[in-house]
Design a protein around this motif. Sequence first.
Motif, PDB file in Angstrom:
ATOM      1  N   LEU A  28     -34.416-101.294 -44.648  1.00  0.00           N
ATOM      2  CA  LEU A  28     -34.518-100.052 -43.981  1.00  0.00           C
ATOM      3  C   LEU A  28     -34.352-100.909 -42.456  1.00  0.00           C
ATOM      4  CD1 LEU A  28     -38.358 -98.849 -44.588  1.00  0.00           C
ATOM      5  CD2 LEU A  28     -35.474 -97.574 -44.967  1.00  0.00           C
ATOM      6  N   ALA A  32     -31.271 -99.436 -40.136  1.00  0.00           N
ATOM      7  CA  ALA A  32     -31.827 -98.912 -38.330  1.00  0.00           C
ATOM      8  C   ALA A  32     -31.036 -99.348 -37.597  1.00  0.00           C
ATOM      9  CB  ALA A  32     -33.675 -99.353 -38.468  1.00  0.00           C
ATOM     10  N   HIS A  35     -27.195 -98.015 -37.808  1.00  0.00           N
ATOM     11  CA  HIS A  35     -27.753 -96.720 -36.774  1.00  0.00           C
ATOM     12  C   HIS A  35     -27.748 -96.544 -35.750  1.00  0.00           C
ATOM     13  CE1 HIS A  35     -28.297 -92.210 -37.015  1.00  0.00           C
ATOM     14  NE2 HIS A  35     -28.046 -92.482 -38.441  1.00  0.00           N
ATOM     15  N   LEU A 200     -35.892 -94.239 -39.122  1.00  0.00           N
ATOM     16  CA  LEU A 200     -35.460 -95.217 -40.007  1.00  0.00           C
ATOM     17  C   LEU A 200     -36.002 -96.952 -38.884  1.00  0.00           C
ATOM     18  CD1 LEU A 200     -31.712 -94.843 -40.558  1.00  0.00           C
ATOM     19  CD2 LEU A 200     -33.213 -95.713 -42.054  1.00  0.00           C
TER      20      LEU A 200
END
Lengths: 248, 100
Positions: A28, A32, A35, A200
């Motif tokens: 995760l 994140a 992104h 996220l």
Amino acid sequence: MTLPNPPSPRPVAAPLGLSLAIVVAIGLVEAALAHIAFATPPDIALGVVQKIFYFHVASAFAMLLFLVLGAGLSAIDLVAPSDRADAGARGALEVGALFGAILLVTGPLWARKSWGTWWTFEPRLTLSLLVELLALAVLMLRGLSSDAQLGRRAGAAMAVMAAPISLLIHLAVKLWGGNHPSVLQGGGVQSAAMRISFWLAVAGVLTLASALLALRYQQLRLDQRHRELELTFAAWQLRRTRTAGESS
Amino acid sequence: MSNAAAEIPTAGTTEARTVAAAGPRDLSAYKEEQIAGGDLAAAAYLLLWAIIGAYLWRTARRQAVAESALRALEGRLDAEFARAAAQAGRGDAAAAERAP
């Protein structure tokens, strides 16, 4: 008379899903970061520096959540003392203080660009600093106290007393205003890509914090088990010496 | 603080917003003071991982110490267990000798 067997070192079971939590947390956090770096546009007004926002706010969530969890477990340990509550409280306070440190390091870097100053004693910042110092004081009290039981109980009481201040951080902007924006109501995330990055980052940081807590909890339980075994062993040796004395 | 430094406006203040309207001023010191937002963001993420890394390193060290202490205790327990078993064996032999 037959002597009892020495105590057997029973291993402390690893919390269920610890390895899975670590893998999910890493996944995760990586998602994140990717992104935020490649799919999220920079803020129109602040530019690239706004990308600090995602992990800064997620760290604030983790700090609040884990300090309140630590205070709750401390309250349980005060009312009904148990090694599990003690280990959980200590681990949660440590993880809360860890993410508090991240919050207080990333915040000034962002503030320097958006406010023109590294630090200002406005309500939310001041309360965050105060809560972080209180959490560190509890951990130091527990770690340095010569009387472990007294340190444990005094630390637990202090953690319980600090919990309302942690909650005041959340309300500070509404109650006293100040420079700090109210993130969720104040339009901190403007586009869909920003919202994805934000959630996220929150999911990644909270999962990472949970995995760190599980890791630390397991270790603290191992320490407790070690101390327990040392005491049982000492008692067993004493009993054996007495038994040998009686039989001779 | 010199007079020149005292006149430097900082971002976000009223002075900073009205610099353009106030006419030409020497802003070289102000420009030099600016840090790129990308550098600040990179520093934030580096420090974030440094703090988490330091915590993980400390946790790993504590784990190593705890495991070492448990191994030492296990060794002491094994030695005591063997000694107790030997004593119990001697006791059984003595009882057998005393038996009619």
